[in-house]
Write a protein that holds these residues in place. Structure first.
Motif, PDB file in Angstrom:
ATOM      1  N   CYS A  27     -15.013 -31.404 -45.275  1.00 46.70           N
ATOM      2  CA  CYS A  27     -15.870 -31.442 -46.466  1.00 46.70           C
ATOM      3  C   CYS A  27     -16.107 -30.041 -47.017  1.00 46.70           C
ATOM      4  O   CYS A  27     -16.047 -29.809 -48.231  1.00 46.70           O
ATOM      5  CB  CYS A  27     -17.212 -32.102 -46.132  1.00 46.70           C
ATOM      6  SG  CYS A  27     -17.111 -33.874 -45.840  1.00 46.70           S
TER       7      CYS A  27
ATOM      8  N   CYS B 157     -12.934 -28.740 -48.735  1.00 45.95           N
ATOM      9  CA  CYS B 157     -12.755 -29.350 -50.062  1.00 45.95           C
ATOM     10  C   CYS B 157     -13.737 -28.751 -51.069  1.00 45.95           C
ATOM     11  O   CYS B 157     -13.377 -28.473 -52.225  1.00 45.95           O
ATOM     12  CB  CYS B 157     -12.949 -30.858 -49.970  1.00 45.95           C
ATOM     13  SG  CYS B 157     -11.666 -31.732 -49.039  1.00 45.95           S
ATOM     14  N   HIS B 158     -14.973 -28.555 -50.635  1.00 45.97           N
ATOM     15  CA  HIS B 158     -16.011 -27.986 -51.494  1.00 45.97           C
ATOM     16  C   HIS B 158     -15.626 -26.577 -51.941  1.00 45.97           C
ATOM     17  O   HIS B 158     -15.665 -26.255 -53.142  1.00 45.97           O
ATOM     18  CB  HIS B 158     -17.337 -27.966 -50.708  1.00 45.97           C
ATOM     19  CG  HIS B 158     -18.480 -27.367 -51.445  1.00 45.97           C
ATOM     20  ND1 HIS B 158     -19.088 -27.983 -52.520  1.00 45.97           N
ATOM     21  CD2 HIS B 158     -19.154 -26.189 -51.255  1.00 45.97           C
ATOM     22  CE1 HIS B 158     -20.074 -27.221 -52.966  1.00 45.97           C
ATOM     23  NE2 HIS B 158     -20.142 -26.136 -52.215  1.00 45.97           N
TER      24      HIS B 158
END
Length: 248
Positions: free
Chosen positions: A134, A137-138
């Motif tokens: 996560c 991706c951020h």
């Protein structure tokens, strides 16, 4: 910039922001001296409490290594916060934002390990891998696609609320059996309440002290309280482990 500020004040208008930032009086090479100093104090508080934690909790405690990792992630975030408020560039801004998100995600991982991972280490490892994905991706989106302030704020609010409710639910379930968890309850509630300082967003007092600096200053004792909780909890788990080993 100061000529513009003077003209605005002379005509009775509000102090303007420049590219979304208030005007600050520099101190030496510090662009935002109060926020930079507050970030330094937070980092110092983290370092002091880390040394105290290591001095009082042996490495055999089940949460020892996860807590130590959290401390270093926090120290890294406060370092880049200090750098960003010292010198605002595209790189220092991104590092400040990304490292702040990392602290929240690591707090969620810390909560996962404490509430579920001690009995289910495979789940905790898988969840940790998911959080890293996560974060990747951020960071990739904000770096390679578009640095969207609104998205970044929304993402941090979501993970911040997840962190709040997960810790809070565990604390409420265990506060009678483990009285020291009230420290953790106070920490997560105070962090959410103190974040409201960001909404004040007033022109800096004496061109130095703004709401953001006050927010950073207010988190110093909260950090100390959280490490106190981590120490108490780690020592409790060590005691439980020792009792189980004696029974075996």
């Amino acid at each position: 910039m100061w000529l513009t500020v003077g003209l605005y004040e002379q005509e009775g208008h509000r102090v303007p922001q420049f590219y979304g930032k208030w005007p600050f009086s520099r101190f030496l090479f510090f662009q935002e001296p109060a926020s930079a100093f507050a970030s330094f104090l937070n980092g110092l508080a983290n370092f002091v409490m880390l040394t105290r934690y290591k001095a009082s909790v042996p490495p055999s405690s089940p949460m020892y290594h996860t807590c130590i990792a959290f401390a270093w992630v926090s120290l890294n975030a406060w370092f880049w916060s200090m750098v960003f408020h010292t010198r605002d560039t595209d790189v220092t801004e991104k590092l400040d934002y990304f490292c702040a998100s990392t602290v929240i995600l690591h707090s969620i991982y810390l909560c996962c390990v404490r509430t579920l991972g001690l009995k289910r280490p495979a789940f905790a490892n898988a969840f940790g891998g998911f959080l890293i994905l996560c974060l990747a991706c951020h960071v990739s989106y904000l770096t390679l696609v578009r640095f969207d302030y609104g998205y970044n704020m929304a993402a941090n609010v979501v993970i911040g609320l997840l962190n709040l409710f997960w810790w809070l639910c565990w604390c409420l379930q265990n506060q009678q059996r483990l009285p020291y968890v009230r420290k953790c309850m106070a920490v997560v509630l105070l962090l959410q309440a103190l974040a409201l300082l960001e909404l004040l967003d007033f022109p800096p007092l004496f061109w130095i002290l703004d709401a953001h600096a006050l927010w950073h200053l207010s988190t110093i004792p909260v950090n100390v309280l959280f490490y106190s909780f981590l120490r108490d909890d780690s020592l409790y788990l060590l005691k439980v482990n020792s009792a189980v080993m004696k029974m075996d």
